[in-house]
Scaffold this motif. Structure first.
Motif, PDB file in Angstrom:
ATOM      1  N   ILE A  69      -1.904   5.191   5.159  1.00  0.00           N
ATOM      2  CA  ILE A  69      -0.580   5.711   5.507  1.00  0.00           C
ATOM      3  C   ILE A  69       0.188   4.532   6.091  1.00  0.00           C
ATOM      4  CG2 ILE A  69       0.703   7.265   7.031  1.00  0.00           C
ATOM      5  CD1 ILE A  69      -1.652   9.217   6.844  1.00  0.00           C
ATOM      6  N   THR A  70       1.353   4.251   5.521  1.00  0.00           N
ATOM      7  CA  THR A  70       2.087   3.068   5.969  1.00  0.00           C
ATOM      8  C   THR A  70       3.577   3.376   6.142  1.00  0.00           C
ATOM      9  OG1 THR A  70       3.044   1.057   4.997  1.00  0.00           O
ATOM     10  CG2 THR A  70       1.708   2.354   3.556  1.00  0.00           C
ATOM     11  N   LEU A  71       4.194   2.655   7.062  1.00  0.00           N
ATOM     12  CA  LEU A  71       5.619   2.862   7.336  1.00  0.00           C
ATOM     13  C   LEU A  71       6.485   2.213   6.254  1.00  0.00           C
ATOM     14  CD1 LEU A  71       7.270   4.311   9.497  1.00  0.00           C
ATOM     15  CD2 LEU A  71       7.440   2.149  10.743  1.00  0.00           C
ATOM     16  N   GLN A  72       5.858   1.372   5.412  1.00  0.00           N
ATOM     17  CA  GLN A  72       6.675   0.627   4.445  1.00  0.00           C
ATOM     18  C   GLN A  72       7.299   1.518   3.372  1.00  0.00           C
ATOM     19  OE1 GLN A  72       3.798  -2.553   3.702  1.00  0.00           O
ATOM     20  NE2 GLN A  72       5.255  -4.012   4.576  1.00  0.00           N
ATOM     21  N   THR A  73       6.774   2.719   3.194  1.00  0.00           N
ATOM     22  CA  THR A  73       7.426   3.632   2.244  1.00  0.00           C
ATOM     23  C   THR A  73       8.829   4.007   2.753  1.00  0.00           C
ATOM     24  OG1 THR A  73       5.976   5.300   3.223  1.00  0.00           O
ATOM     25  CG2 THR A  73       5.488   4.657   1.001  1.00  0.00           C
ATOM     26  N   LEU A  74       9.012   3.981   4.051  1.00  0.00           N
ATOM     27  CA  LEU A  74      10.355   4.207   4.607  1.00  0.00           C
ATOM     28  C   LEU A  74      11.325   3.145   4.074  1.00  0.00           C
ATOM     29  CD1 LEU A  74      12.271   5.628   6.698  1.00  0.00           C
ATOM     30  CD2 LEU A  74      11.423   4.012   8.387  1.00  0.00           C
ATOM     31  N   LEU A 119       2.556  -9.715   3.950  1.00  0.00           N
ATOM     32  CA  LEU A 119       3.641  -8.852   4.432  1.00  0.00           C
ATOM     33  C   LEU A 119       3.306  -7.360   4.348  1.00  0.00           C
ATOM     34  CD1 LEU A 119       7.000 -10.440   3.183  1.00  0.00           C
ATOM     35  CD2 LEU A 119       5.809 -10.733   5.354  1.00  0.00           C
ATOM     36  N   LEU A 120       2.216  -7.027   3.665  1.00  0.00           N
ATOM     37  CA  LEU A 120       1.850  -5.610   3.618  1.00  0.00           C
ATOM     38  C   LEU A 120       1.256  -5.191   4.951  1.00  0.00           C
ATOM     39  CD1 LEU A 120       0.190  -5.050   0.099  1.00  0.00           C
ATOM     40  CD2 LEU A 120       2.463  -4.356   0.868  1.00  0.00           C
ATOM     41  N   SER A 121       1.409  -3.913   5.276  1.00  0.00           N
ATOM     42  CA  SER A 121       0.910  -3.423   6.563  1.00  0.00           C
ATOM     43  C   SER A 121      -0.564  -3.794   6.716  1.00  0.00           C
ATOM     44  CB  SER A 121       1.072  -1.905   6.634  1.00  0.00           C
ATOM     45  OG  SER A 121       0.351  -1.307   5.584  1.00  0.00           O
ATOM     46  N   GLY A 122      -0.909  -4.167   7.936  1.00  0.00           N
ATOM     47  CA  GLY A 122      -2.278  -4.610   8.188  1.00  0.00           C
ATOM     48  C   GLY A 122      -2.475  -6.071   7.828  1.00  0.00           C
ATOM     49  N   PRO A 159      -6.779   0.118  -5.242  1.00  0.00           N
ATOM     50  CA  PRO A 159      -6.371   1.527  -5.330  1.00  0.00           C
ATOM     51  C   PRO A 159      -4.889   1.767  -5.008  1.00  0.00           C
ATOM     52  CG  PRO A 159      -8.369   1.261  -4.014  1.00  0.00           C
ATOM     53  CD  PRO A 159      -7.858  -0.106  -4.271  1.00  0.00           C
ATOM     54  N   SER A 160      -4.266   0.864  -4.244  1.00  0.00           N
ATOM     55  CA  SER A 160      -2.842   1.028  -3.874  1.00  0.00           C
ATOM     56  C   SER A 160      -1.892   0.479  -4.922  1.00  0.00           C
ATOM     57  CB  SER A 160      -2.551   0.281  -2.565  1.00  0.00           C
ATOM     58  OG  SER A 160      -3.181   0.872  -1.480  1.00  0.00           O
ATOM     59  N   ALA A 161      -2.428  -0.159  -5.970  1.00  0.00           N
ATOM     60  CA  ALA A 161      -1.584  -0.931  -6.901  1.00  0.00           C
ATOM     61  C   ALA A 161      -0.430  -0.112  -7.472  1.00  0.00           C
ATOM     62  CB  ALA A 161      -2.451  -1.495  -8.032  1.00  0.00           C
ATOM     63  N   TYR A 174       1.052   2.547  -6.349  1.00  0.00           N
ATOM     64  CA  TYR A 174       2.065   2.867  -5.331  1.00  0.00           C
ATOM     65  C   TYR A 174       2.990   1.658  -5.147  1.00  0.00           C
ATOM     66  CZ  TYR A 174      -1.050   6.763  -4.167  1.00  0.00           C
ATOM     67  OH  TYR A 174      -1.816   7.887  -4.231  1.00  0.00           O
ATOM     68  N   LEU A 175       2.374   0.466  -5.030  1.00  0.00           N
ATOM     69  CA  LEU A 175       3.171  -0.747  -4.818  1.00  0.00           C
ATOM     70  C   LEU A 175       4.100  -1.001  -6.004  1.00  0.00           C
ATOM     71  CD1 LEU A 175       0.403  -3.103  -3.371  1.00  0.00           C
ATOM     72  CD2 LEU A 175       2.338  -2.147  -2.133  1.00  0.00           C
ATOM     73  N   LEU A 176       3.552  -0.860  -7.209  1.00  0.00           N
ATOM     74  CA  LEU A 176       4.348  -1.161  -8.407  1.00  0.00           C
ATOM     75  C   LEU A 176       5.479  -0.151  -8.620  1.00  0.00           C
ATOM     76  CD1 LEU A 176       1.458  -2.292 -10.784  1.00  0.00           C
ATOM     77  CD2 LEU A 176       3.158  -3.738  -9.638  1.00  0.00           C
ATOM     78  N   ILE A 201       6.932   7.669  -6.523  1.00  0.00           N
ATOM     79  CA  ILE A 201       5.857   6.877  -5.907  1.00  0.00           C
ATOM     80  C   ILE A 201       4.504   7.514  -6.236  1.00  0.00           C
ATOM     81  CG2 ILE A 201       4.862   6.088  -3.716  1.00  0.00           C
ATOM     82  CD1 ILE A 201       7.672   5.859  -2.580  1.00  0.00           C
ATOM     83  N   TYR A 202       4.448   8.847  -6.115  1.00  0.00           N
ATOM     84  CA  TYR A 202       3.188   9.549  -6.400  1.00  0.00           C
ATOM     85  C   TYR A 202       2.883   9.525  -7.901  1.00  0.00           C
ATOM     86  CZ  TYR A 202       3.075  11.598  -1.669  1.00  0.00           C
ATOM     87  OH  TYR A 202       3.015  11.789  -0.305  1.00  0.00           O
ATOM     88  N   LEU A 203       3.944   9.687  -8.715  1.00  0.00           N
ATOM     89  CA  LEU A 203       3.764   9.778 -10.172  1.00  0.00           C
ATOM     90  C   LEU A 203       3.073   8.531 -10.724  1.00  0.00           C
ATOM     91  CD1 LEU A 203       4.581  11.611 -12.648  1.00  0.00           C
ATOM     92  CD2 LEU A 203       6.480  10.017 -12.967  1.00  0.00           C
TER      93      LEU A 203
HETATM   94  O1  LIG Z   1       0.251  -1.183   1.441  1.00  0.00           O
HETATM   95  C1  LIG Z   1      -0.303  -0.760   0.436  1.00  0.00           C
HETATM   96  O2  LIG Z   1      -1.410  -1.118   0.056  1.00  0.00           O
HETATM   97  C2  LIG Z   1       0.383   0.315  -0.354  1.00  0.00           C
HETATM   98  C3  LIG Z   1       0.211   1.579   0.327  1.00  0.00           C
HETATM   99  C4  LIG Z   1       0.728   2.732  -0.490  1.00  0.00           C
HETATM  100  C5  LIG Z   1       0.688   3.929   0.400  1.00  0.00           C
HETATM  101  C6  LIG Z   1       0.999   5.210  -0.309  1.00  0.00           C
HETATM  102  S1  LIG Z   1       2.708   5.279  -0.731  1.00  0.00           S
HETATM  103  C7  LIG Z   1       2.748   7.001  -0.723  1.00  0.00           C
HETATM  104  C8  LIG Z   1       1.806   7.458   0.347  1.00  0.00           C
HETATM  105  N1  LIG Z   1       2.437   7.481   1.629  1.00  0.00           N
HETATM  106  C9  LIG Z   1       1.826   6.714   2.507  1.00  0.00           C
HETATM  107  O3  LIG Z   1       2.160   6.601   3.692  1.00  0.00           O
HETATM  108  N2  LIG Z   1       0.779   6.126   1.947  1.00  0.00           N
HETATM  109  C10 LIG Z   1       0.695   6.430   0.536  1.00  0.00           C
END
Ligand SMILES: O=C(O)CCCC[C@@H]1SC[C@@H]2NC(=O)N[C@@H]21
Length: 187
Positions: free
Chosen positions: A34-39, A70-73, A84-86, A88-90, A126-128
């Motif tokens: 779970i990351t704030l960067q989706t905001l 620059l990604l969270s963490g 596994p996050s690829a 979402y990022l793309l 993002i989910y799709l």
């Molecule tokens: O930093 C990354 O590796 C990408 C993380 C992607 C997180 C996904 S985006 C949709 C959903 N909401 C979140 O807070 N986390 C997941």
């Protein structure tokens, strides 16, 4: 591309980096945090407009791919684009683009319209893209990946609400609206 555009894109990349300073919430049952960067993704299109919003996300991902953490963490490098996050990022550039495009089409800015775009198109895109890629990378059925992703919904609804309110307040100002939205289509 004008100096203003490049400046705004650079500022947004920096903003994404700042959001990345907030530590991610790691979950025991899935490697996607779970990351704030989706905001930031939800804000990019609404604040910068479709093309600049998409460009800011592309530049952000390129900087991450180049190894800048620059990604969270504090994560970065090519590895995150095969993890596994690829997906979402793309999805970030396309999501920012679609949000910006839809918001720029509104004749009258209303908080509910912006919220609807962020919740449906924003979160949905993002989910799709993210969920099938997660299923593929983790070798799990798509349905299992969907189940794992349910945990993100409350936080993402909250982030969509915050992003919508901020975009609404910013674009309500005629000066900011003219600077951000009207110039956006020239890109
Ligand atoms: O930093 C990354 O590796 C990408 C993380 C992607 C997180 C996904 S985006 C949709 C959903 N909401 C979140 O807070 N986390 C997941």
């Amino acid at each position: 591309m004008k100096i203003l555009d490049i400046t705004l894109i650079a500022l947004f990349v920096a903003f994404m980096g700042a959001l990345g300073l907030v530590p991610p919430i790691m979950l025991s049952f899935t490697p996607v945090p779970i990351t704030l960067q989706t905001l930031g993704v939800l804000l990019a299109g609404g604040v910068l407009g479709a093309r600049r919003g998409a460009w800011s996300m592309i530049v952000f991902l390129l900087v991450v791919a180049a190894g800048i953490p620059l990604l969270s963490g504090g994560r970065g490098g090519i590895g995150v684009f095969v993890g596994p996050s690829a997906g979402y990022l793309l999805s970030y550039p396309l999501t920012a683009f679609c949000i910006g495009l839809l918001i720029s089409r509104f004749h009258q800015l209303r908080l509910w319209n912006i919220l609807l775009v962020n919740l449906t198109v924003g979160i949905f895109l993002i989910y799709l893209i993210g969920i099938p890629v997660q299923a593929f990378v983790m070798h799990i059925p798509l349905f299992k990946a969907i189940q794992l992703s349910l945990i993100y919904i409350p936080g993402d609804v909250l982030k969509a609400s915050i992003a919508s309110y901020l975009v609404f307040r910013l674009l309500k100002s005629p000066v900011i609206y003219r600077t951000l939205q009207k110039n956006a289509e020239t890109l």
